[in-house]
Design an enzyme around this catalytic site. Structure first.
Site, PDB file in Angstrom:
ATOM      1  N   LYS A   1      57.356 -37.073  33.507  1.00  0.00           N
ATOM      2  CA  LYS A   1      56.550 -38.177  32.854  1.00  0.00           C
ATOM      3  C   LYS A   1      56.114 -38.193  31.587  1.00  0.00           C
ATOM      4  CE  LYS A   1      58.187 -42.379  34.481  1.00  0.00           C
ATOM      5  NZ  LYS A   1      58.931 -43.271  33.951  1.00  0.00           N
TER       6      LYS A   1
ATOM      7  N   SER B   1      61.781 -34.994  40.339  1.00  0.00           N
ATOM      8  CA  SER B   1      61.074 -35.849  39.008  1.00  0.00           C
ATOM      9  C   SER B   1      59.517 -35.648  39.513  1.00  0.00           C
ATOM     10  CB  SER B   1      62.298 -37.514  38.844  1.00  0.00           C
ATOM     11  OG  SER B   1      61.792 -38.418  40.168  1.00  0.00           O
TER      12      SER B   1
END
Length: 505
Positions: free
Chosen positions: A50, A304
């Site tokens: 992110k 991720s």
């Protein structure tokens, strides 16, 4: 697509993000019979991808926007990405989080210099409050996924994958929440290597992108599962849906057990504990391999993130074996009579028992909650169930029953009925090896009825077992002699206050 390629190449994400390695998963590759590579976004400063999109968005703000500050609504990795990015650029960041957000996440935002504002009990309430503050103070809202600059920042992952692996890649597996990562990665990979598949992976209980592509328009899910909280999004982003509908080859889904198994796979190859959303892509990769035996080229999964709450490890470890098809959970009805346990254990054969829960119910039959280790062959479960049913046992496969796995397995039992007399409760340490339970039952013989049994494998070299036996006072000396001959350490817990309070009739 050309516009996105230009935006990806022009990003400034490496002012704060790192070019993460593309590591071979040696153990999993050997097991699956193909080259599996893992893109290690868990190695970013905030342990999540992110940071890329957040920094790319914030770094492009005008001087006036920077002076006013930025705001977002998030209780997860995006919040940390915005906080760290703003800190590096000298910009004030306000992060609105629900009041129910765990303190560890609030502290992480404050550690990176963000102003954490706690508002509302749900994310929707926090998001609405963030939009209100944005309007009141002229702040710039940093969306977690539905923004071209955020998408371009995430797309640098696709660029790195192609740079790091110039050889053929059959497919890249990307986790999907709102779709920012999938849109960015697909934009770059499909432009340079259109023959490489880009496959999105969503939780089965939060598959908003899959539903949108099937419907031909964005849909809002009634509710989403929260196990993979990093991708628990009810509606895919508008720009993300536009790109993914055009570029993704497919979207597949994974359940909780499959994600837990993937977390275990990542740990065994890297010694890193991925968060559920981080392991989602690998879970999808494994499903793809099972459905596509003929393959060419490497398979890439994006890990991720690794922001896993420590208290979730027990649940993950417990569910991983079921997700890997290496454990089966069954409800089996057996006759309530001396010797029935031994016959049932003999029927199971060489399968290692991982769990065995039972409590006396009536004089005719007993319901047993049993977990059994499997070898991994997908046909083994059906063969075992068929064998038990052929011998007259009533069998219920509860391996995929969420209620059974989360609750009922720990609630098997209750108070003994008044008719039960002469019950003793014994706490044992069984050696953790096949045949230990059968040895115990052989030593006990058919003389005393088993009224309670609870065992769970804890990964140690011995198992903790609680056993109830119906033993008349006159037989107790004989029981002690048999237990001493057995050689398993044990304690008499018949007068244990917890047993007296919760289980004794």
């Amino acid at each position: 697509m050309t516009d996105y390629i230009r935006k990806i190449l022009d990003t400034r994400v490496y002012d704060v993000a790192v070019n993460t390695p593309l590591d071979p998963m040696v153990r999993l590759s050997a097991r699956l019979g193909c080259a599996v590579l893992l893109k290690r976004e868990d190695l970013q400063p905030i342990f999540s991808f992110k940071i890329r999109g957040a920094y790319n968005k914030i770094s492009q703000l005008s001087p006036a926007q920077r002076a006013a500050g930025v705001i977002c609504a998030s209780a997860g990795n995006h919040a940390q990405g915005v906080a760290l990015s703003a800190q590096r650029l000298g910009i004030k960041a306000t992060i609105v989080m629900p009041v129910t957000t765990p303190p560890i996440k609030v502290d992480a935002v404050r550690y990176w210099g963000g102003n954490a504002v706690l508002f509302g009990d749900t994310f929707d309430e926090a998001s609405a409050h963030a939009r209100q503050l944005q309007a009141e103070h002229g702040l710039t809202f940093v969306h977690p996924y539905d923004d071209p600059d955020v998408i371009a920042g995430q797309g640098t992952i696709g660029m790195e994958i192609l740079q790091q692996h110039p050889d053929p890649i059959e497919a890249v597996f990307v986790p999907i929440g709102g779709g920012g990562l999938a849109a960015g990665v697909a934009s770059f990979i499909k432009f340079l290597r259109p023959e490489t598949k880009v496959i999105g992976v969503e939780p089965v209980d939060a598959a908003s992108m899959k539903a949108a592509i099937a419907a031909g328009e964005r849909v809002v899910l009634d509710r989403v599962g929260l196990f993979a909280d990093g991708v628990a999004v009810r509606q895919a982003g508008a720009e993300n849906f536009r790109i993914c509908r055009e570029l993704l080859d497919s979207v597949i889904v994974a359940d909780t057990d499959e994600m837990c198994a993937a977390i275990k796979d990542i740990f065994e190859d890297t010694r890193v504990l991925s968060e559920p959303a981080g392991a989602l892509a690998l879970a999808g990769l494994k499903s793809y391999v099972a459905a596509n035996p003929q393959r060419s080229g490497a398979l890439v999964a994006i890990n991720s993130g690794a922001n896993l709450n420590f208290d979730r490890l027990r649940h993950v470890a417990e569910r991983a074996e079921v997700g890997e098809a290496r454990e089966i959970l069954l409800g089996v009805t057996i006759p309530e009579q001396p010797g029935s346990y031994r016959r049932f254990i003999q029927t199971i054969g060489n399968h290692n028992i991982t769990e065995f829960n039972y409590r006396y119910a009536d004089q005719k039959q007993a319901n047993v909650f049993v977990g059994l280790k499997l070898g991994g062959a997908r046909s083994e479960k059906a063969e075992l169930i068929g064998q038990l049913e052929t011998l007259g046992y009533k069998v219920l496969d509860i391996s995929a029953d969420e209620t059974a796995k989360l609750h009922i397995r720990y609630m098997v039992g209750g108070r003994a009925p008044p008719a039960l007399r002469d019950e003793m409760i014994l706490r044992f340490e069984f050696p953790e090896r096949p045949g230990a339970l059968l040895k115990f039952l052989d030593q006990m013989g058919p003389d005393w009825n088993i009224t309670l049994f609870h065992y769970r494998n804890h990964g140690a070299d011995y198992g903790r077992v609680l056993v109830g036996l119906q033993v008349p006072e006159a037989d107790r000396a004989s029981l002690s002699a048999r237990l001493d001959a057995l050689g398993y350490p044990y304690e008499d817990e018949t007068i244990n206050p917890a047993y007296q309070m919760f289980l004794n009739g």
